[in-house]
Design an enzyme around this catalytic site. Structure first.
Site, PDB file in Angstrom:
ATOM      1  N   HIS A   1      -7.716  14.376  79.150  1.00 30.09           N
ATOM      2  CA  HIS A   1      -8.199  13.694  80.300  1.00 30.09           C
ATOM      3  C   HIS A   1      -8.599  12.264  79.706  1.00 30.09           C
ATOM      4  CE1 HIS A   1     -12.407  14.346  79.363  1.00 30.09           C
ATOM      5  NE2 HIS A   1     -12.089  15.593  78.824  1.00 30.09           N
TER       6      HIS A   1
ATOM      7  N   HIS B   1      -5.880  18.345  84.210  1.00 30.32           N
ATOM      8  CA  HIS B   1      -7.242  17.557  84.912  1.00 30.32           C
ATOM      9  C   HIS B   1      -6.848  16.979  86.379  1.00 30.32           C
ATOM     10  CE1 HIS B   1     -10.979  14.794  85.055  1.00 30.32           C
ATOM     11  NE2 HIS B   1     -11.240  15.500  83.978  1.00 30.32           N
TER      12      HIS B   1
ATOM     13  N   GLU C   1     -17.829   7.230  76.714  1.00 26.71           N
ATOM     14  CA  GLU C   1     -18.945   7.943  76.613  1.00 26.71           C
ATOM     15  C   GLU C   1     -19.765   7.726  75.333  1.00 26.71           C
ATOM     16  OE1 GLU C   1     -15.682   8.798  77.169  1.00 26.71           O
ATOM     17  OE2 GLU C   1     -15.826  10.247  78.966  1.00 26.71           O
TER      18      GLU C   1
ATOM     19  N   ARG D   1      -9.838   8.827  78.882  1.00 28.29           N
ATOM     20  CA  ARG D   1      -9.761   7.373  79.408  1.00 28.29           C
ATOM     21  C   ARG D   1      -8.748   6.663  78.381  1.00 28.29           C
ATOM     22  NH1 ARG D   1     -13.233   8.287  82.985  1.00 28.29           N
ATOM     23  NH2 ARG D   1     -13.420   7.008  84.982  1.00 28.29           N
TER      24      ARG D   1
ATOM     25  N   GLU E   1     -27.428  17.846  73.513  1.00 35.09           N
ATOM     26  CA  GLU E   1     -26.397  17.251  72.882  1.00 35.09           C
ATOM     27  C   GLU E   1     -26.260  15.847  72.511  1.00 35.09           C
ATOM     28  OE1 GLU E   1     -22.120  16.611  74.345  1.00 35.09           O
ATOM     29  OE2 GLU E   1     -21.857  18.739  73.556  1.00 35.09           O
TER      30      GLU E   1
ATOM     31  N   ASP F   1     -23.009  12.914  77.673  1.00 36.98           N
ATOM     32  CA  ASP F   1     -22.515  11.555  77.557  1.00 36.98           C
ATOM     33  C   ASP F   1     -21.746  11.219  78.775  1.00 36.98           C
ATOM     34  OD1 ASP F   1     -19.918  12.749  77.210  1.00 36.98           O
ATOM     35  OD2 ASP F   1     -19.976  12.315  75.081  1.00 36.98           O
TER      36      ASP F   1
HETATM   37  C1  UD1 Z   1     -15.744  12.591  83.637  1.00 37.30           C
HETATM   38  C2  UD1 Z   1     -16.429  12.032  82.297  1.00 37.30           C
HETATM   39  C3  UD1 Z   1     -15.976  12.257  81.011  1.00 37.30           C
HETATM   40  C4  UD1 Z   1     -15.879  13.755  80.917  1.00 37.30           C
HETATM   41  C5  UD1 Z   1     -14.955  14.446  81.781  1.00 37.30           C
HETATM   42  C6  UD1 Z   1     -14.854  15.952  81.753  1.00 37.30           C
HETATM   43  C7  UD1 Z   1     -17.652   9.868  82.915  1.00 37.30           C
HETATM   44  C8  UD1 Z   1     -17.341   8.400  82.952  1.00 37.30           C
HETATM   45  N1  UD1 Z   1     -16.303  10.467  82.434  1.00 37.30           N
HETATM   46  O1  UD1 Z   1     -14.383  12.040  83.082  1.00 37.30           O
HETATM   47  O2  UD1 Z   1     -17.092  11.824  79.904  1.00 37.30           O
HETATM   48  O3  UD1 Z   1     -15.254  14.205  79.296  1.00 37.30           O
HETATM   49  O4  UD1 Z   1     -15.471  13.958  83.191  1.00 37.30           O
HETATM   50  O5  UD1 Z   1     -13.873  16.192  82.446  1.00 37.30           O
HETATM   51  O6  UD1 Z   1     -18.496  10.262  83.181  1.00 37.30           O
HETATM   52  N2  UD1 Z   1     -11.467  14.657  90.285  1.00 37.30           N
HETATM   53  C9  UD1 Z   1     -11.234  15.836  91.316  1.00 37.30           C
HETATM   54  N3  UD1 Z   1     -11.939  16.983  90.922  1.00 37.30           N
HETATM   55  C10 UD1 Z   1     -12.987  17.207  90.358  1.00 37.30           C
HETATM   56  C11 UD1 Z   1     -13.224  16.343  89.222  1.00 37.30           C
HETATM   57  C12 UD1 Z   1     -12.265  15.158  89.344  1.00 37.30           C
HETATM   58  O7  UD1 Z   1     -10.401  15.402  91.962  1.00 37.30           O
HETATM   59  O8  UD1 Z   1     -13.365  18.506  90.149  1.00 37.30           O
HETATM   60  C13 UD1 Z   1     -10.968  13.612  90.176  1.00 37.30           C
HETATM   61  C14 UD1 Z   1     -11.253  12.710  91.248  1.00 37.30           C
HETATM   62  O9  UD1 Z   1     -10.276  11.765  91.872  1.00 37.30           O
HETATM   63  C15 UD1 Z   1     -12.140  11.515  90.500  1.00 37.30           C
HETATM   64  C16 UD1 Z   1     -11.477  11.649  89.121  1.00 37.30           C
HETATM   65  O10 UD1 Z   1     -11.017  12.856  89.055  1.00 37.30           O
HETATM   66  O11 UD1 Z   1     -12.392  10.446  91.086  1.00 37.30           O
HETATM   67  C17 UD1 Z   1     -12.291  11.148  87.897  1.00 37.30           C
HETATM   68  O12 UD1 Z   1     -13.433  11.908  87.825  1.00 37.30           O
HETATM   69  P1  UD1 Z   1     -14.441  11.051  86.804  1.00 37.30           P
HETATM   70  O13 UD1 Z   1     -15.731  12.270  86.674  1.00 37.30           O
HETATM   71  O14 UD1 Z   1     -14.849  10.000  87.380  1.00 37.30           O
HETATM   72  O15 UD1 Z   1     -13.786  10.895  85.433  1.00 37.30           O
HETATM   73  P2  UD1 Z   1     -13.520  12.017  84.468  1.00 37.30           P
HETATM   74  O16 UD1 Z   1     -11.991  11.452  83.843  1.00 37.30           O
HETATM   75  O17 UD1 Z   1     -13.212  13.301  85.043  1.00 37.30           O
HETATM   76  N1  UDP Z   2     -12.541  24.089  80.532  1.00 41.03           N
HETATM   77  C1  UDP Z   2     -12.300  24.992  81.657  1.00 41.03           C
HETATM   78  N2  UDP Z   2     -10.931  25.008  82.309  1.00 41.03           N
HETATM   79  C2  UDP Z   2      -9.928  24.324  82.138  1.00 41.03           C
HETATM   80  C3  UDP Z   2     -10.063  23.534  80.988  1.00 41.03           C
HETATM   81  C4  UDP Z   2     -11.494  23.320  80.185  1.00 41.03           C
HETATM   82  O1  UDP Z   2     -13.045  25.658  82.137  1.00 41.03           O
HETATM   83  O2  UDP Z   2      -9.080  24.583  82.851  1.00 41.03           O
HETATM   84  C5  UDP Z   2     -13.514  23.985  79.940  1.00 41.03           C
HETATM   85  C6  UDP Z   2     -13.661  24.073  78.248  1.00 41.03           C
HETATM   86  O3  UDP Z   2     -13.716  25.364  77.890  1.00 41.03           O
HETATM   87  C7  UDP Z   2     -14.886  23.218  77.928  1.00 41.03           C
HETATM   88  C8  UDP Z   2     -14.762  22.133  78.949  1.00 41.03           C
HETATM   89  O4  UDP Z   2     -14.034  22.691  80.191  1.00 41.03           O
HETATM   90  O5  UDP Z   2     -15.937  24.087  77.749  1.00 41.03           O
HETATM   91  C9  UDP Z   2     -14.369  20.872  78.566  1.00 41.03           C
HETATM   92  O6  UDP Z   2     -14.413  19.947  79.556  1.00 41.03           O
HETATM   93  P1  UDP Z   2     -13.316  18.700  79.820  1.00 41.03           P
HETATM   94  O7  UDP Z   2     -12.469  18.717  78.736  1.00 41.03           O
HETATM   95  O8  UDP Z   2     -13.055  18.210  80.985  1.00 41.03           O
HETATM   96  O9  UDP Z   2     -14.526  17.699  79.200  1.00 41.03           O
HETATM   97  P2  UDP Z   2     -15.290  17.127  77.945  1.00 41.03           P
HETATM   98  O10 UDP Z   2     -15.564  18.123  76.885  1.00 41.03           O
HETATM   99  O11 UDP Z   2     -13.978  16.370  77.029  1.00 41.03           O
HETATM  100  O12 UDP Z   2     -16.222  16.435  78.197  1.00 41.03           O
END
Ligand code: UD1
Ligand code: UDP
Length: 376
Positions: free
Chosen positions: A215, A247, A134, A217, A120, A98
């Site tokens: 993490h 995160h 999501e 929103r 999923e 999602d």
């Molecule tokens: C995203 C997904 C969320 C998912 C989550 C898993 C959307 C809208 N959100 O949220 O559904 O649960 O990922 O973690 O698709 N960033 C880094 N390095 C990384 C990853 C992220 O620096 O490797 C920082 C960046 O500043 C980036 C920000 O995190 O712009 C947000 O990343 P984004 O993918 O937009 O949102 P998440 O909160 O990570």
């Molecule tokens: N995870 C990881 N390293 C971390 C934290 C989480 O590998 O430091 C893994 C965790 O085991 C799970 C996935 O990341 O499989 C969950 O990702 P996240 O919580 O970012 O996203 P969500 O599942 O909420 O979309």
């Protein structure tokens, strides 16, 4: 005969974790031409999974921007994925979950009349604001997809209620269980894969450990502040330590760096790669999280999981008694954690290993169903 091209599209850490076993299963089928496109919506956390899983993408859009907005991310994903699909001309697209990447991947495929499979499928909270965005992302994928891989009966029933054609819904289990079991087996064979935690676990030896991730929103702002204050209070308790891979989203990181720096019993660390995170899960006593994937993994390892959300689209853990929804209120978090630490019976009732989300064979089922859809 030319082989059908199946393009799997993903961009974030959880998608990569839940898709690497599917990619392996697809690649094991020589009748399918398996291609991988990563959007790199996440950069560092995606690469951590790709490295460990040994997945090399055919196309990498590399489109993460620091602090990216949903608007810009969505627009850039659509343009980027559209161009990729025009170049690759897949006969099928696969998306997972999602995220923005999953939603836009399905939309770009739809614009080209390419069939989409949704891994999923059918998770629903019933509230478009939780989890945000999501819940709407996954609902957008539903009318587009012609193959719905529901992890559980509950998820399949949610799709049936939305009038999705029952012939297109398959209960496969969640591929996260495949990823978890495969990774645990690898760690057992090669403990060096997760040895980076040796020092930390030795430092916290003899203490009870709370593993935290957050993490969502919905928890940005006041929620993050409240979670940080709760962690400070929990960590003040004798014999307790907190491991908290933070995160990198600036809405999380900034608060946690400010509030949790310099606390002896709190390891607020960079995101762990998957084997290290699984080792941390194995080592901890209680999980405190708002993550989707972690809610699915904790029950498999028999860890009580306190979910910092008001609703969940994964009711199976709550129904089985290993997960509890507690929201993000500071006092509630502290009370729930202390209750589990003080009340042995309450702890034991939640600490039962079971797998309501799958049996570890979801990916081979999914690959088989994808091949069947081509009449192979
Ligand atoms: C995203 C997904 C969320 C998912 C989550 C898993 C959307 C809208 N959100 O949220 O559904 O649960 O990922 O973690 O698709 N960033 C880094 N390095 C990384 C990853 C992220 O620096 O490797 C920082 C960046 O500043 C980036 C920000 O995190 O712009 C947000 O990343 P984004 O993918 O937009 O949102 P998440 O909160 O990570
Ligand atoms: N995870 C990881 N390293 C971390 C934290 C989480 O590998 O430091 C893994 C965790 O085991 C799970 C996935 O990341 O499989 C969950 O990702 P996240 O919580 O970012 O996203 P969500 O599942 O909420 O979309």
């Amino acid at each position: 005969m030319t082989r059908p091209i199946v393009l799997t599209v993903f961009g974030t850490r959880p998608e990569a974790i839940k898709l690497f076993p599917v990619i392996r299963a697809l690649r094991a089928d020589p009748r399918i031409d398996t291609r991988i496109c990563v959007t790199a919506q996440h950069r560092g956390m995606l690469d951590q999974v790709l490295d460990i899983a040994g997945v090399t993408p055919d196309i990498d859009l590399d489109l993460m921007e620091p602090g990216q907005s949903l608007d810009r991310l969505t627009a850039r994903l659509l343009t980027g994925l559209g161009e990729v699909m025009d170049a690759v001309m897949p006969q099928r697209v696969i998306v997972q979950g999602d995220t923005a990447t999953a939603m836009v991947g399905a939309l770009a495929a739809y614009y080209r009349r390419v069939p989409t499979a949704h891994v999923e499928a059918g998770l629903r909270s019933g509230d478009i604001w939780q989890p945000f965005p999501e819940e709407v992302n996954r609902r957008i994928v539903a009318p587009i997809a012609d193959l719905h891989f529901a992890p559980t009966e509950t998820a399949a029933n949610a799709l049936l209620r939305e009038n999705v054609d029952p012939r297109t819904i398959h209960v496969t289990g969640n591929t996260v269980v495949d990823a978890l079991l495969a990774t645990r087996a690898r760690i057992a064979d090669q403990p060096g894969l997760a040895a980076g935690l040796d020092d930390l676990l030795a430092r916290f030896g003899g203490k009870r450990i709370v593993l935290v991730t957050t993490h969502r929103r919905e928890n940005f702002g006041g929620g993050m502040e409240s979670i940080a204050r709760a962690i400070r209070r929990i960590a003040g308790r004798e014999g307790l330590a907190v491991i908290f891979p933070v995160h990198p989203n600036p809405n999380v990181r900034t608060v946690m760096e400010r509030e949790l720096g310099g606390l002896d019993n709190v390891a607020a660390i960079d995101p762990l790669d998957y084997p290290h995170f699984i080792r941390a899960l194995d080592a901890c006593d209680i999980v405190l999280t708002d993550s989707g994937g972690v809610q699915e993994e904790a029950p498999a390892l028999g860890k009580p999981v306190l979910v910092m959300r008001e609703t969940t689209e994964r009711p199976e853990g709550v129904a089985a008694g290993t997960a509890r929804l507690i929201g993000a209120d500071e006092d509630r978090i502290v009370t729930e954690i202390f209750n589990l630490l003080d009340d042995k019976a309450a702890y034991q009732a939640m600490a039962r290993a079971h797998n309501p989300f799958g049996d570890g064979h979801a990916s081979t089922r999914i690959a088989g169903l994808v091949a069947n859809a081509f009449g192979l």
